[in-house]
Motif scaffolding. Structure first.
Motif, PDB file in Angstrom:
ATOM      1  N   LYS A 268       0.825  -1.150  -0.013  1.00  0.00           N
ATOM      2  CA  LYS A 268       0.012   0.036   0.016  1.00  0.00           C
ATOM      3  C   LYS A 268       0.755   1.204  -0.050  1.00  0.00           C
ATOM      4  N   GLY A 271      -2.255   5.207   1.161  1.00  0.00           N
ATOM      5  CA  GLY A 271      -3.684   4.605   1.538  1.00  0.00           C
ATOM      6  C   GLY A 271      -4.264   3.729   0.365  1.00  0.00           C
ATOM      7  N   ARG A 272      -3.515   3.183  -0.679  1.00  0.00           N
ATOM      8  CA  ARG A 272      -4.116   2.517  -1.637  1.00  0.00           C
ATOM      9  C   ARG A 272      -3.280   1.431  -2.146  1.00  0.00           C
ATOM     10  N   LEU A 273      -3.559   0.100  -2.488  1.00  0.00           N
ATOM     11  CA  LEU A 273      -2.792  -0.817  -3.153  1.00  0.00           C
ATOM     12  C   LEU A 273      -2.052  -0.300  -4.276  1.00  0.00           C
ATOM     13  N   GLU A 276      -3.636  -0.634  -7.832  1.00  0.00           N
ATOM     14  CA  GLU A 276      -4.605  -0.118  -8.369  1.00  0.00           C
ATOM     15  C   GLU A 276      -4.029   1.265  -9.168  1.00  0.00           C
ATOM     16  N   PHE A 277      -2.724   1.358  -9.171  1.00  0.00           N
ATOM     17  CA  PHE A 277      -2.437   2.595 -10.121  1.00  0.00           C
ATOM     18  C   PHE A 277      -2.390   2.204 -11.642  1.00  0.00           C
TER      19      PHE A 277
END
Length: 379
Positions: A268, A271-273, A276-277
């Motif tokens: 992460k 705040g995001r895996l 996901e980018f």
């Protein structure tokens, strides 16, 4: 022919995968490296290779082997790539064995094939003499004398040369370096008078050696094939090695890709895996496509070798060049997507990068094979 494995080949793949994952995980390579093991591979594991039949995949059934082909040999090599397993299989059970099958007479095959297939004997090919793979640039001499030949010269990058019982030496009995005519292959025991071997541990912790021949006597019955006409046998052995190395590169790249995708699903940032980018998704998708195209090229080359080895050169060149470039892309992306820890020795990705670099050079890099394809097509 479909570029997919048959049910039997898939079963062999699964058997090799499970065996190597249990018996030779990457920690085994680290142990060999860190303990400065004198052999550089596990002899008990090599004995298990023989029990599983891996050492005799290409050995004819008439000589105690499995009598299978290069597709099956590649299946095993691909799984070796997944685990970075250090073993003499490539040098002995594929390259040297192919040379003996292609050029050996009945007596030579009776003397060596069964013993190589059982793992009792380790054999290797000694061909390169400089930093880059140039198989026709041979200056080691095989001078005719009464009763045979006299070998003088030196070889480098001889796979597992320090543990090999038998050296298959490419020497020149006529002609000039760069010419195919005049190349002679000789069967030389590593312990023969005048042979000196220096082990060279490569960057990837696998084995090679420098070998020097100082007036080594070679009996007439130890010539593989005909004197001065060994180029075709040499090419057959090298193509088998190139195809097997391409399979190992594919397995290596596939393992790095799988590890990298798993990391993208776990790490992460902000705040995001990070998976996901979109930018990282695009790079992973590109690598997946490259892997699948390379997989098809490798299987095509293996099938070509099994169908007609004399005509398989172009397919093998494509496979080796693509596999080298794909593995390079995989390990570079793997290191970058893992961030700073991708560069540490404690993390396995660096070991894959080192192995990929060595395999890229082995038996000719991508530039060598692209050049060979261009020359073959008249450019």
């Amino acid at each position: 022919m479909p570029l997919v494995l048959t049910e039997e080949q898939a079963m062999l793949r699964d058997s090799a995968r499970d065996f190597l994952a249990e018996q030779s995980p990457i920690t085994a390579l680290r142990h060999l490296r860190d303990s400065a093991d004198a052999d550089g591979f596990s002899r008990p594991l090599w004995a298990r290779f023989a029990e599983m039949g891996f050492t005799g995949v290409l050995v004819p059934e008439s000589h105690g082997g499995l009598g299978l082909g290069h597709v099956e040999a590649g299946v095993v090599m691909e799984q070796i790539g997944h685990q970075l397993c250090a073993s003499p299989l490539l040098a002995s059970g594929i390259v040297a064995l192919t040379a003996l099958k292609a050029g050996g007479n009945a007596a030579q095959q009776d003397a060596w094939l069964r013993r190589i297939g059982s793992g009792e004997v380790i054999a290797t090919l000694a061909v390169d003499e400089a930093a880059k793979h140039r198989p026709l640039q041979i200056s080691t001499t095989a001078t005719p004398v009464a009763g045979g030949l006299l070998l003088d010269g030196a070889k480098t990058f001889v796979l597992d040369g320090h543990v090999a019982d038998l050296l298959i030496v490419a020497a020149r009995s006529a002609g000039q370096p760069g010419e195919a005519e005049g190349i002679t292959l000789c069967l030389v025991p590593r312990t023969a008078a005048g042979v000196s071997v220096e082990r060279t541990v490569m960057a990837d912790a696998h084995n090679a050696a420098r070998v020097r021949f100082d007036r080594v006597q070679v009996a007439a019955d130890a010539v593989l094939g005909e004197v001065g006409r060994g180029a075709l046998v040499l090419e057959a052995a090298l193509n088998a090695g190139r195809c097997a190395a391409a399979a190992e590169l594919l397995g290596l790249a596939d393992e790095v890709f799988e590890r990298t995708v798993n990391y993208l699903k776990e790490r992460k940032q902000f705040g995001r895996l990070i998976g996901e980018f979109q930018a990282l998704q695009h790079r992973a998708a590109l690598l997946y496509c490259e892997l699948e195209i390379t997989r098809a090229a490798v299987v095509k080359a293996q099938q070509a070798l099994d169908a007609d080895a004399a005509k398989a050169g172009p397919a093998v060149a494509v496979a080796k060049a693509r596999a080298g470039r794909t593995a390079t892309l995989a390990v570079q992306e793997g290191v970058q997507m893992h961030g700073g820890m991708g560069m540490t020795d404690e993390f396995d990705i660096g070991l894959f990068m080192k192995r990929a670099r060595v395999l890229q050079e082995l038996f000719g890099d991508a530039n060598f094979h692209q050049d060979q394809l261009a020359l073959g097509r008249g450019y």
